[in-house]
Enzyme design. Sequence first.
Site, short mmCIF file in Angstrom:
data_model
loop_
_atom_site.label_atom_id
_atom_site.label_comp_id
_atom_site.label_asym_id
_atom_site.label_seq_id
_atom_site.Cartn_x
_atom_site.Cartn_y
_atom_site.Cartn_z
N LYS A 1 10.09 94.61 -43.00
CA LYS A 1 9.34 94.12 -42.11
C LYS A 1 8.45 94.85 -41.52
CE LYS A 1 13.20 92.19 -39.81
NZ LYS A 1 14.34 91.64 -39.03
N GLU B 1 17.29 89.02 -36.44
CA GLU B 1 16.73 89.82 -35.66
C GLU B 1 15.33 88.85 -35.59
OE1 GLU B 1 16.50 93.54 -35.37
OE2 GLU B 1 15.84 93.26 -33.28
N ARG C 1 20.49 91.60 -52.36
CA ARG C 1 18.52 91.42 -51.34
C ARG C 1 18.30 91.03 -52.90
NH1 ARG C 1 17.03 94.51 -47.36
NH2 ARG C 1 15.28 93.11 -47.35
#
Length: 560
Positions: free
Chosen positions: A269, A33, A259
Amino acid sequence: MSETPSRDFIRQIIHDDLESGKHSEIVTRFPPEPNGHLHIGHVMSICLNFGVAAENGGRTYLRLDDTNPGKESKEYVDAIKNDVHWLGFDWEDRLTHASDYFGELYESASRLIESGGAYVDSLSADEIREHRGTLTEPGRNSPYRDRSVEENMDLFRRMREGEFGDGEHVLRARIDMSSPNMNLRDPALYRIRHIEHQNAGDEWCIYPMYDFAHTMSDAYEHITHSLCTLEFEDHRPLYDWFLDQLEPPHRPRQIEFSRLNLAYAVTSKRKLNALVEEGIVSGWDDPRMPTIAGMRRRGYPVASLREFVARAGVTKKDKLIEMGVMENCVRETLGEQAERRMGVLRPLKVVLTNYAQDQVEMMEAMNHPARPELGTREMPFSRELYIERDDFMEDAPRKFFRLKPGGEVRLRFGYIIRCDDIVRNESGEVVELHCSYDPDTRSGTGSSDRKVKGTIHWVSCEHAIDASVRLYDRLFTVVNPNAESDFHSVLNAQSLETVEAKLEPSLGELPVGQAVQFERLGYFCADEKDDAPAARVLNRIVTLRDSWAKLEKQAMQEQG
RNA sequence: UGGGGCGUAGCCAAGUGGUAAGGCAUCGGGUUUUGAUCCCGUGUAUCGCAGGUUCGAAUCCUGCCGCCCCAGCCA
């Protein structure tokens, strides 16, 4: 003889799908994104997606998942493209956006409405939340859940036409409000947002939600294997539900892997953003940041990043990988590639009392001890030199084989010198050393095979160039700052130290982007932003392994 | 206390019923005009725990424990 390389579970699935004929070509996608910068965790995903396709002659899309305008911007898109490219991956003509499919997505949503799979809900966001239930209690149906297909179609069309304000209506999937899987409790598909989109402009005022857009984009692009991280595992039933309902000609399969977390670093983020916003670091590309931009600016070679993720592996187990693994990857690739130079980080002046006042000798120095083809360079040697402060110790332990009072040491590619006198300032600090050199020990002449235990680096005072050198350390003091409720309390106040260094003259021409090893110290490169020909600014990429430092540390601990 | 996932040495990680690969780190030792590199060597891993099945289990079954994720009109 044909040892089968052990494949990770994803590569095994792909291998099987190819072998069984389920797929003849592999198509993957990397779908960030554009609302933040890419970091080490993304490197893993990028290498996996592009790697697995390339290994099988397949294709990979770089797809910007831009379904939430207002949070996304063109700058991020550009940064992402730059980062992926830098890592060495080529999407060719396959740069796409979820927003490229807004038309198709709208059509698909309409079909869902027609088949009774979706409805327009007019509850407020708060009311929807109240109806959703909790982890242990089922949700309740919205009073609008049974609107007719006609009414839903009309409302959805008018949502698109812009007749309603933000939040007035939302399109929802009609699945099961009592599902134990929260994702199946009539998830939102479309919301109204009267806001311009970074790619689609002002064409739309309704935007699809992630689950719907992502699933269908995968289908439109004929993605065969949609690889994502573990937190999307319970979205897979919804992913499959969309495919079951809409039956696109190509049916992608979602597979989740864990992850990659790096010790002493944050990758959320929110936290990365806070570090930047609060000025704790200089920006997204601060060399201490685990962002791709930061690591690039720090001087980490692409090969080392790729090696790092390869060592981490692909599994479903949560992993927190030691910083040392990353550092070793960097050392390995730079150790082979980087030319050697000399630089003195914390200069201590040495005067060779028996060396002629204005004599200058040019010393030949190898650029790489293991790669003679990289040639040599010349370093001026003169009466006054700088050595590393750490390479002199007044009360040295016997294991310290560098310079000490009355002791000898070899100057790399130079002469053997002996420390005769110590010069101090008023406060008693050592400011200069008086030494004598042994003329018979010039490096390479073979006139004396006398050996001394230590060899240290040096730079000629008169010829040295000045540079600001930034020494970096981990940003956090705890191994997993992600687990901390407030990361501010575990910030490493010493994560950046700047020293005024003295470098050998040839370093005046070091181009930005080229890493060198300062012998005995580590790997360095010119900072891509702050370096200037008149005022050099270098970054320390990583130190060399230092077994002396390790010994010292152990000694300290033994003393308590 | 709903659902999903994961638990093999300090960190990663193979292994899919036949008696625990490999990498990194660690610790020894050798070479070395970088205390780097390189080279050799080095691990009692209760395979989360407890039962069970089996001649035989990290692998199959049962129960338990621990950790991660999910209640955005974020992705």
